[in-house]
Write a protein that holds these residues in place. Sequence first.
Motif, PDB file in Angstrom:
ATOM      1  N   TYR A  32       0.807  -1.217   0.000  1.00 15.91           N
ATOM      2  CA  TYR A  32       0.000   0.000   0.000  1.00 15.91           C
ATOM      3  C   TYR A  32       0.842   1.270   0.000  1.00 15.91           C
ATOM      4  CZ  TYR A  32      -4.227  -2.696   0.841  1.00 15.91           C
ATOM      5  OH  TYR A  32      -5.289  -3.565   0.711  1.00 15.91           O
ATOM      6  N   VAL A  33       2.016   1.208   0.592  1.00 17.44           N
ATOM      7  CA  VAL A  33       2.893   2.367   0.700  1.00 17.44           C
ATOM      8  C   VAL A  33       4.326   1.953   0.416  1.00 17.44           C
ATOM      9  CG1 VAL A  33       3.792   4.152   2.241  1.00 17.44           C
ATOM     10  CG2 VAL A  33       1.394   3.483   2.386  1.00 17.44           C
ATOM     11  N   MET A  34       5.051   2.801  -0.274  1.00 11.36           N
ATOM     12  CA  MET A  34       6.479   2.607  -0.456  1.00 11.36           C
ATOM     13  C   MET A  34       7.190   3.901  -0.072  1.00 11.36           C
ATOM     14  SD  MET A  34       6.715   0.354  -3.972  1.00 11.36           S
ATOM     15  CE  MET A  34       8.471  -0.008  -3.737  1.00 11.36           C
ATOM     16  N   GLY A  35       8.411   3.759   0.397  1.00 14.69           N
ATOM     17  CA  GLY A  35       9.137   4.937   0.837  1.00 14.69           C
ATOM     18  C   GLY A  35      10.636   4.789   0.724  1.00 14.69           C
ATOM     19  N   TRP A  36      11.299   5.902   0.934  1.00 16.20           N
ATOM     20  CA  TRP A  36      12.753   5.958   0.927  1.00 16.20           C
ATOM     21  C   TRP A  36      13.260   6.417   2.283  1.00 16.20           C
ATOM     22  CZ3 TRP A  36      15.710   4.094  -2.911  1.00 16.20           C
ATOM     23  CH2 TRP A  36      15.143   3.964  -4.188  1.00 16.20           C
ATOM     24  N   PHE A  37      14.318   5.783   2.740  1.00 17.50           N
ATOM     25  CA  PHE A  37      15.018   6.163   3.952  1.00 17.50           C
ATOM     26  C   PHE A  37      16.497   6.294   3.622  1.00 17.50           C
ATOM     27  CE2 PHE A  37      11.134   4.384   5.407  1.00 17.50           C
ATOM     28  CZ  PHE A  37      10.874   4.913   6.660  1.00 17.50           C
ATOM     29  N   ARG A  38      17.233   6.935   4.503  1.00 19.17           N
ATOM     30  CA  ARG A  38      18.674   7.004   4.323  1.00 19.17           C
ATOM     31  C   ARG A  38      19.365   6.929   5.670  1.00 19.17           C
ATOM     32  NH1 ARG A  38      19.555  13.319   2.376  1.00 19.17           N
ATOM     33  NH2 ARG A  38      19.283  14.302   4.442  1.00 19.17           N
TER      34      ARG A  38
END
Length: 123
Positions: A32-38
């Motif tokens: 349902y959701v995708m994201g970016w982290f660093r």
Amino acid sequence: QVQLVESGGGLVQAGGSLRLSCAASGRTFSLYVMGWFRQAPGQEREFVAAIDLSGDSTYYADSMKGRFTISRDKAKVTMYLQMNSLKPEDTAVYYCAAARNLGYLPSVTYDYWGQGTQVTVSS
């Protein structure tokens, strides 16, 4: 199971641009959701941006607004992070993440993670 593979990282000079890609495979229909982290050396993992796969709404961390753009190609099951005006402080390993549940984007709990791609910005 869902697999996420990031690509597009590399070395770039300050002020330059990079586009990161995250290819998803497996049971992608459950996402349902995708994201970016660093995560920079010696730092905690930091949220960058997220996209709602149902309505394509987006959310960005304040420090990334105006420079980074998150998007996705539904047909290719691929998410992108366009990074412009890069700064040395953007240097980090960037991770792709995906969630099986829908919620308020800033507080989504992610279920799957990629291995990360290194972004290095030189001054």
